[in-house]
Design a protein around this motif. Structure first.
Motif, PDB file in Angstrom:
ATOM      1  N   ASP A  62     -46.620  -9.924   5.662  1.00 44.04           N
ATOM      2  CA  ASP A  62     -46.172 -11.309   5.844  1.00 44.04           C
ATOM      3  C   ASP A  62     -47.208 -12.070   6.667  1.00 44.04           C
ATOM      4  OD1 ASP A  62     -44.890 -13.694   6.423  1.00 44.04           O
ATOM      5  OD2 ASP A  62     -42.993 -12.750   6.978  1.00 44.04           O
ATOM      6  N   PRO A  63     -47.843 -13.076   6.095  1.00 44.25           N
ATOM      7  CA  PRO A  63     -48.864 -13.813   6.845  1.00 44.25           C
ATOM      8  C   PRO A  63     -48.299 -14.641   7.994  1.00 44.25           C
ATOM      9  CG  PRO A  63     -48.491 -14.870   4.731  1.00 44.25           C
ATOM     10  CD  PRO A  63     -47.673 -13.602   4.743  1.00 44.25           C
ATOM     11  N   TYR A  64     -46.981 -14.835   8.028  1.00 41.25           N
ATOM     12  CA  TYR A  64     -46.367 -15.688   9.039  1.00 41.25           C
ATOM     13  C   TYR A  64     -45.582 -14.924  10.091  1.00 41.25           C
ATOM     14  CZ  TYR A  64     -47.595 -18.918   5.393  1.00 41.25           C
ATOM     15  OH  TYR A  64     -48.293 -19.618   4.448  1.00 41.25           O
ATOM     16  N   ASP A  65     -45.455 -13.622   9.925  1.00 44.80           N
ATOM     17  CA  ASP A  65     -44.682 -12.805  10.858  1.00 44.80           C
ATOM     18  C   ASP A  65     -45.355 -11.440  10.972  1.00 44.80           C
ATOM     19  OD1 ASP A  65     -42.666 -12.143  12.602  1.00 44.80           O
ATOM     20  OD2 ASP A  65     -41.053 -12.204  11.128  1.00 44.80           O
ATOM     21  N   ASP A  66     -44.883 -10.613  11.874  1.00 44.61           N
ATOM     22  CA  ASP A  66     -45.465  -9.288  12.045  1.00 44.61           C
ATOM     23  C   ASP A  66     -44.987  -8.355  10.934  1.00 44.61           C
ATOM     24  OD1 ASP A  66     -46.544 -10.305  14.340  1.00 44.61           O
ATOM     25  OD2 ASP A  66     -45.177  -9.265  15.691  1.00 44.61           O
ATOM     26  N   THR A  67     -45.873  -7.481  10.490  1.00 44.89           N
ATOM     27  CA  THR A  67     -45.550  -6.445   9.518  1.00 44.89           C
ATOM     28  C   THR A  67     -45.964  -5.118  10.126  1.00 44.89           C
ATOM     29  OG1 THR A  67     -46.016  -7.995   7.707  1.00 44.89           O
ATOM     30  CG2 THR A  67     -45.876  -5.654   7.150  1.00 44.89           C
ATOM     31  N   VAL A  68     -45.051  -4.150  10.135  1.00 49.23           N
ATOM     32  CA  VAL A  68     -45.284  -2.868  10.797  1.00 49.23           C
ATOM     33  C   VAL A  68     -45.193  -1.745   9.765  1.00 49.23           C
ATOM     34  CG1 VAL A  68     -44.455  -1.304  12.599  1.00 49.23           C
ATOM     35  CG2 VAL A  68     -44.258  -3.780  12.909  1.00 49.23           C
ATOM     36  N   SER A  96     -45.404   7.598   7.901  1.00 47.87           N
ATOM     37  CA  SER A  96     -45.050   8.038   6.548  1.00 47.87           C
ATOM     38  C   SER A  96     -45.437   7.000   5.495  1.00 47.87           C
ATOM     39  CB  SER A  96     -43.565   8.392   6.450  1.00 47.87           C
ATOM     40  OG  SER A  96     -42.771   7.256   6.675  1.00 47.87           O
ATOM     41  N   GLN A  97     -45.428   5.734   5.848  1.00 47.26           N
ATOM     42  CA  GLN A  97     -45.833   4.690   4.910  1.00 47.26           C
ATOM     43  C   GLN A  97     -47.345   4.704   4.654  1.00 47.26           C
ATOM     44  OE1 GLN A  97     -43.919   1.601   7.220  1.00 47.26           O
ATOM     45  NE2 GLN A  97     -42.610   1.111   5.460  1.00 47.26           N
ATOM     46  N   LEU A  98     -48.096   5.303   5.546  1.00 47.76           N
ATOM     47  CA  LEU A  98     -49.547   5.369   5.371  1.00 47.76           C
ATOM     48  C   LEU A  98     -49.935   6.184   4.146  1.00 47.76           C
ATOM     49  CD1 LEU A  98     -50.908   5.746   9.007  1.00 47.76           C
ATOM     50  CD2 LEU A  98     -50.616   3.678   7.647  1.00 47.76           C
ATOM     51  N   THR A 154     -48.424  10.842  17.333  1.00 45.24           N
ATOM     52  CA  THR A 154     -47.056  10.450  17.026  1.00 45.24           C
ATOM     53  C   THR A 154     -46.710   9.139  17.718  1.00 45.24           C
ATOM     54  OG1 THR A 154     -46.217  11.740  18.877  1.00 45.24           O
ATOM     55  CG2 THR A 154     -46.313  12.834  16.729  1.00 45.24           C
ATOM     56  N   HIS A 155     -45.680   8.499  17.223  1.00 48.93           N
ATOM     57  CA  HIS A 155     -45.149   7.257  17.786  1.00 48.93           C
ATOM     58  C   HIS A 155     -46.188   6.134  17.788  1.00 48.93           C
ATOM     59  CE1 HIS A 155     -41.748   9.671  18.833  1.00 48.93           C
ATOM     60  NE2 HIS A 155     -42.500  10.450  19.586  1.00 48.93           N
ATOM     61  N   ARG A 156     -47.028   6.101  16.773  1.00 50.64           N
ATOM     62  CA  ARG A 156     -48.012   5.026  16.591  1.00 50.64           C
ATOM     63  C   ARG A 156     -47.662   4.279  15.315  1.00 50.64           C
ATOM     64  NH1 ARG A 156     -51.608   4.902  21.047  1.00 50.64           N
ATOM     65  NH2 ARG A 156     -51.579   7.004  21.850  1.00 50.64           N
ATOM     66  N   TYR A 157     -47.988   3.000  15.300  1.00 55.23           N
ATOM     67  CA  TYR A 157     -47.709   2.148  14.150  1.00 55.23           C
ATOM     68  C   TYR A 157     -48.912   1.259  13.881  1.00 55.23           C
ATOM     69  CZ  TYR A 157     -42.985   3.594  15.218  1.00 55.23           C
ATOM     70  OH  TYR A 157     -41.878   4.350  15.455  1.00 55.23           O
ATOM     71  N   LEU A 158     -49.076   0.901  12.615  1.00 54.58           N
ATOM     72  CA  LEU A 158     -50.091  -0.076  12.232  1.00 54.58           C
ATOM     73  C   LEU A 158     -49.365  -1.404  12.106  1.00 54.58           C
ATOM     74  CD1 LEU A 158     -53.022  -0.628  11.324  1.00 54.58           C
ATOM     75  CD2 LEU A 158     -52.225  -0.241   8.981  1.00 54.58           C
ATOM     76  N   VAL A 159     -49.798  -2.376  12.888  1.00 56.64           N
ATOM     77  CA  VAL A 159     -49.118  -3.679  12.943  1.00 56.64           C
ATOM     78  C   VAL A 159     -50.078  -4.775  12.533  1.00 56.64           C
ATOM     79  CG1 VAL A 159     -47.875  -5.318  14.405  1.00 56.64           C
ATOM     80  CG2 VAL A 159     -47.666  -2.869  14.833  1.00 56.64           C
ATOM     81  N   PHE A 160     -49.662  -5.566  11.551  1.00 58.76           N
ATOM     82  CA  PHE A 160     -50.381  -6.781  11.167  1.00 58.76           C
ATOM     83  C   PHE A 160     -49.630  -7.947  11.803  1.00 58.76           C
ATOM     84  CE2 PHE A 160     -51.482  -3.787   7.863  1.00 58.76           C
ATOM     85  CZ  PHE A 160     -52.817  -4.050   7.630  1.00 58.76           C
ATOM     86  N   ASN A 161     -50.312  -8.705  12.641  1.00 67.72           N
ATOM     87  CA  ASN A 161     -49.689  -9.856  13.299  1.00 67.72           C
ATOM     88  C   ASN A 161     -49.917 -11.108  12.467  1.00 67.72           C
ATOM     89  OD1 ASN A 161     -49.054  -8.158  15.355  1.00 67.72           O
ATOM     90  ND2 ASN A 161     -50.578  -8.901  16.759  1.00 67.72           N
TER      91      ASN A 161
END
Length: 74
Positions: free
Chosen positions: A17-23, A27-29, A65-72
């Motif tokens: 989402d270009p207007y909000d955060d996407t995490v 497992s999604q990787l 563990t407990h890491r996420y890729l976040v697009f702001n």
């Protein structure tokens, strides 16, 4: 919503989402990394470099563990 670049489907990247955060979680990787590699292969040099940097971040998420890729967005 999923988008495609050329003939390569991008189901997860299409949801950024270009207007909000996407995490994305670890497992999604499994889906996201191949999408990024396909995008990198068919991109101009500047865009490929950006994708390469994102792939480096995914490696960090996968290592711990407990890491996420976040697009702001915005």
């Amino acid at each position: 919503m999923s988008t495609t670049r050329g003939q390569v489907p991008l189901p997860l990247l299409g949801c950024v989402d270009p207007y909000d955060d996407t995490v994305f979680n670890r497992s999604q990787l499994r889906v996201l990394v191949p999408e990024l590699r396909a995008l990198e292969d068919g991109s101009a040099a500047e865009e490929a470099e950006a994708v390469h940097e994102i792939l480096a971040l995914t490696a960090q998420v996968e290592r711990k563990t407990h890491r996420y890729l976040v697009f702001n967005g915005d």
